[in-house]
Design an enzyme around this catalytic site. Structure first.
Site, PDB file in Angstrom:
ATOM      1  N   ASP A  17      13.379  54.042  61.776  1.00 15.57           N
ATOM      2  CA  ASP A  17      12.626  52.992  61.084  1.00 15.57           C
ATOM      3  C   ASP A  17      12.687  51.744  61.955  1.00 15.57           C
ATOM      4  OD1 ASP A  17      11.259  51.681  59.055  1.00 15.57           O
ATOM      5  OD2 ASP A  17      13.011  51.388  57.800  1.00 15.57           O
ATOM      6  N   GLU A  61      18.225  63.011  63.698  1.00  7.45           N
ATOM      7  CA  GLU A  61      18.165  61.999  62.641  1.00  7.45           C
ATOM      8  C   GLU A  61      16.909  62.230  61.803  1.00  7.45           C
ATOM      9  OE1 GLU A  61      19.242  60.172  60.593  1.00  7.45           O
ATOM     10  OE2 GLU A  61      19.361  58.055  61.109  1.00  7.45           O
ATOM     11  N   PHE A 106       7.569  54.614  51.989  1.00 10.04           N
ATOM     12  CA  PHE A 106       8.922  55.131  51.768  1.00 10.04           C
ATOM     13  C   PHE A 106       8.827  56.621  51.498  1.00 10.04           C
ATOM     14  CE2 PHE A 106      12.862  56.039  49.619  1.00 10.04           C
ATOM     15  CZ  PHE A 106      13.761  55.382  50.445  1.00 10.04           C
TER      16      PHE A 106
END
Ligand code: 5GP
Ligand code: MG
Length: 184
Positions: A110, A106, A159
């Site tokens: 988060d 992956e 981000f």
């Protein structure tokens, strides 16, 4: 710092740093599965689309055990009726997971919702084992329990884009990992 459109991109991990770390991880993962895989058997490497495809392409080339690949596509969303976060499967595995040693690849862990859901789903398919490899661990943001077995890099927050990661479908092809900020 570089500006693209209205975004400010700050480099966090260079292609060289990523490559060195993926080589290390590949050696570590290979030594775990070497001897564990029954003679003639292959590791089933499952990539989570879309973000993991670049990391997965690099990681499998750093592995020295026989393997097969498969992909699953998941999407998480907020259910407005129940205010609960949900995961939907947009594309299922194509290989049978039963009695296989599975390595999930992956991009980012988060809050952990996606991988927590995926672990439950895979376990219902009765694999021999499941391990998780992620490019980025945002450990401080975890809300759902997941045990990560292999982590390339940890970040506190922000981000990220590049190396397969997008913002509104852009930047996936960038070879480095950047943190993205809206230009003020
Ligand atoms: P989780 O279910 O762990 O909260 O979310 C994981 C998914 O959210 C990741 O697979 C990834 O698709 C997306 N995500 C989380 N953080 C970031 C980020 O910093 N950048 C990008 N591009 N996607 C992220
Ligand atoms: Mg994802």
């Amino acid at each position: 710092m570089t500006l693209y459109y209205n975004h400010a991109l700050t480099p966090l991990f260079t292609p060289e740093a990523i490559s060195a770390r993926v080589t290390e991880l590949g050696a570590e993962i290979s030594s775990h599965y070497r001897g564990l895989l029954p003679e003639g058997d292959t590791l089933l490497v499952v990539g989570v689309l879309n973000g993991a495809f670049v990391f997965m392409a690099d990681l499998i080339r750093a592995l020295t055990v026989p393997l097969e690949i498969d992909f699953i596509r998941l999407s998480s969303y907020m259910d407005n009726q129940t205010s609960a976060s949900k995961v939907v499967m947009l594309k299922d595995l194509e290989r049978n997971a039963k009695d296989r040693h599975i390595l999930v690849v992956e991009d980012i862990a988060d809050c952990g919702l996606t991988l927590n859901w995926l672990l439950g789903y895979l376990k219902s398919r009765e694999p021999s084992s499941v391990k998780l490899a992620v490019a980025i661990d945002k450990k401080a943001r975890r809300e759902y329990p997941i045990a990560l077995d292999y982590v390339a890099f940890e970040v506190d927050d922000g981000f990220l884009v590049g190396y397969g990661l997008d913002s509104a479908r852009r930047y996936r092809e960038f070879p480095a990992i950047y943190s993205l900020d809206d230009e003020k």
